[in-house]
Design a protein around this motif. Structure first.
Motif, short mmCIF file in Angstrom:
data_model
loop_
_atom_site.label_atom_id
_atom_site.label_comp_id
_atom_site.label_asym_id
_atom_site.label_seq_id
_atom_site.Cartn_x
_atom_site.Cartn_y
_atom_site.Cartn_z
N ARG A 47 0.81 -1.23 0.00
CA ARG A 47 0.00 0.00 0.00
C ARG A 47 0.84 1.28 0.00
O ARG A 47 0.45 2.28 -0.59
CB ARG A 47 -0.92 0.03 1.22
CG ARG A 47 -1.99 -1.07 1.24
CD ARG A 47 -2.65 -1.14 2.60
NE ARG A 47 -3.68 -2.14 2.66
CZ ARG A 47 -4.98 -1.89 2.65
NH1 ARG A 47 -5.40 -0.64 2.57
NH2 ARG A 47 -5.86 -2.87 2.73
N ARG A 84 -5.24 -11.55 3.05
CA ARG A 84 -5.81 -10.29 2.55
C ARG A 84 -6.54 -10.52 1.22
O ARG A 84 -7.63 -9.97 1.00
CB ARG A 84 -4.70 -9.26 2.37
CG ARG A 84 -5.18 -7.87 2.00
CD ARG A 84 -5.91 -7.20 3.13
NE ARG A 84 -4.99 -6.67 4.13
CZ ARG A 84 -5.31 -6.43 5.39
NH1 ARG A 84 -6.55 -6.67 5.80
NH2 ARG A 84 -4.44 -5.94 6.25
N ALA A 85 -5.97 -11.35 0.34
CA ALA A 85 -6.62 -11.65 -0.94
C ALA A 85 -7.96 -12.34 -0.72
O ALA A 85 -8.96 -12.00 -1.37
CB ALA A 85 -5.71 -12.54 -1.79
N LEU A 88 -10.58 -9.80 0.76
CA LEU A 88 -11.07 -8.85 -0.24
C LEU A 88 -11.96 -9.52 -1.28
O LEU A 88 -12.97 -8.95 -1.72
CB LEU A 88 -9.88 -8.18 -0.93
CG LEU A 88 -9.17 -7.09 -0.12
CD1 LEU A 88 -7.91 -6.64 -0.83
CD2 LEU A 88 -10.10 -5.90 0.11
N ALA A 89 -11.58 -10.73 -1.69
CA ALA A 89 -12.40 -11.45 -2.66
C ALA A 89 -13.78 -11.73 -2.11
O ALA A 89 -14.79 -11.64 -2.82
CB ALA A 89 -11.71 -12.74 -3.06
N LYS A 92 -15.47 -7.92 -1.58
CA LYS A 92 -15.63 -6.97 -2.69
C LYS A 92 -15.54 -7.61 -4.06
O LYS A 92 -15.60 -6.92 -5.07
CB LYS A 92 -14.58 -5.87 -2.57
CG LYS A 92 -14.69 -5.06 -1.30
CD LYS A 92 -13.68 -3.92 -1.26
CE LYS A 92 -13.81 -3.09 -0.01
NZ LYS A 92 -12.84 -1.97 0.04
N ALA A 95 -11.87 -9.88 -8.22
CA ALA A 95 -10.92 -8.96 -8.85
C ALA A 95 -10.16 -8.13 -7.82
O ALA A 95 -8.99 -7.78 -8.03
CB ALA A 95 -11.64 -8.04 -9.83
N GLN A 96 -10.82 -7.81 -6.71
CA GLN A 96 -10.17 -6.98 -5.69
C GLN A 96 -9.04 -7.73 -4.96
O GLN A 96 -8.10 -7.13 -4.46
CB GLN A 96 -11.21 -6.51 -4.66
CG GLN A 96 -12.28 -5.60 -5.24
CD GLN A 96 -11.70 -4.32 -5.79
OE1 GLN A 96 -10.88 -3.67 -5.14
NE2 GLN A 96 -12.11 -3.95 -6.99
N GLY A 97 -9.16 -9.04 -4.92
CA GLY A 97 -8.15 -9.83 -4.23
C GLY A 97 -6.98 -10.25 -5.09
O GLY A 97 -5.95 -10.71 -4.57
N TYR A 100 -3.28 -8.99 -4.39
CA TYR A 100 -2.66 -9.64 -3.23
C TYR A 100 -2.32 -11.09 -3.52
O TYR A 100 -1.34 -11.63 -2.98
CB TYR A 100 -3.59 -9.55 -2.02
CG TYR A 100 -3.55 -8.21 -1.33
CD1 TYR A 100 -2.52 -7.90 -0.44
CD2 TYR A 100 -4.52 -7.26 -1.56
CE1 TYR A 100 -2.47 -6.67 0.20
CE2 TYR A 100 -4.49 -6.02 -0.92
CZ TYR A 100 -3.46 -5.73 -0.05
OH TYR A 100 -3.40 -4.51 0.58
#
Length: 287
Positions: A47, A84-85, A88-89, A92, A95-97, A100
């Protein structure tokens, strides 16, 4: 916790089954501090950028002396990125994951370790050079910077910015500091992590010891030089630094013959970072 629903709270406290006693396994509940640290390092790397993650890693090791944690960092960083992947998957979308997920895979293929040593008189900018090079070297989040000034303070039980009495700089005390520096460098290199050793290295035996710590890893030594007036001004301007050296310490060190120095000499009156980056095969224009 105030945000828990009554059902979750009851399950956690055992209220729904009054006869149940919760027996937590202390061994299972205890993990290596490095695994906790890896979550912060992974997130900073992704980040904010590798320099931020590298600085946190090196500050932690400077205070703890736990150089051995770097051996497990590739696995820990990959696991944290996978967590984290997945989160996020789920929250959200896949694709968001994916970023990561790519990071998790990359963490498992670290480059080989190497050892860099930075020496020279007080005020030549050894620590500045070491910190500038570290994020670009070796496995994430960059090289472990082992600074003799920080090691000396840790061995004395002090924070890096606290001052030591002159007795802490006696020949025997300094020998212990350089022995610890070489031992930590060898440990980290055996664990597959790049190391930058930051110290004056004014004695031939100190330079020989750090070179011997390389094992099978490639070695590059840099020797920083600048006019004494430049160095004196820098030393006198220091505030809140791990080094206790003053103008008198600098004068005494400058009067000592360091013996033959086979490391690459760099002009520290100017900016030595581009030349050092070229010598290491790095892009000299990178920040």
């Amino acid at each position: 916790m105030a945000t828990c629903t009554s059902a979750i709270s009851a399950c956690w406290t055992g209220a729904s089954r009054p006869s149940t006693r919760w027996n937590l396994d202390e061994a299972l509940a205890t993990i290596d501090t490095g695994y906790d640290l890896a979550f912060l390092l992974m997130d900073l790397d992704h980040r904010v950028g590798r320099p931020a993650a590298n600085r946190v890693l090196n500050r932690y090791v400077a205070r703890s002396g736990d150089a051995g944690l770097v051996a497990a960092l590739p696995l820990w960083l990959s696991l944290r990125a996978m967590i984290r992947a997945h989160a996020l998957a789920k929250a959200k979308g896949v694709a968001q994951g994916l970023p990561y997920l790519g990071l998790a895979e990359a963490m498992l293929a670290p480059p080989p370790p190497r050892l860099v040593a930075v020496g020279g008189l007080q005020g030549t900018g050894k620590s500045r050079l070491a910190r500038a090079l570290a994020p670009s070297l070796g496995a994430a989040p960059g090289a472990l910077v082992l600074r003799s000034d920080e090691i000396r303070k840790r061995l004395a039980g002090l924070a890096p910015e606290e001052r030591l009495p002159s007795a802490a700089y006696a020949r025997e005390a300094s020998a212990a500091v350089f022995a610890e520096l070489a031992a930590l460098a060898a440990e980290a290199l055996r664990g597959g992590h790049a190391v930058i050793a930051d110290a004056a290295f004014l004695r031939p035996e100190e330079r020989a010891a750090i070179e011997a710590a390389r094992g099978n890893a490639p070695f590059q030594g840099f020797w920083l030089e600048a006019p004494i007036a430049v160095l004196r001004a820098r030393v006198e301007a220091r505030r809140g630094d791990a080094s206790d050296a003053d103008a008198a310490v600098l004068a005494a060190a400058a009067a000592r013959d360091p013996g033959p120095v086979g490391w690459q000499r760099l002009d520290a009156a100017a900016d030595p970072i581009p030349a050092a980056r070229r010598a290491l095969g790095l892009n000299p224009d990178d920040p």
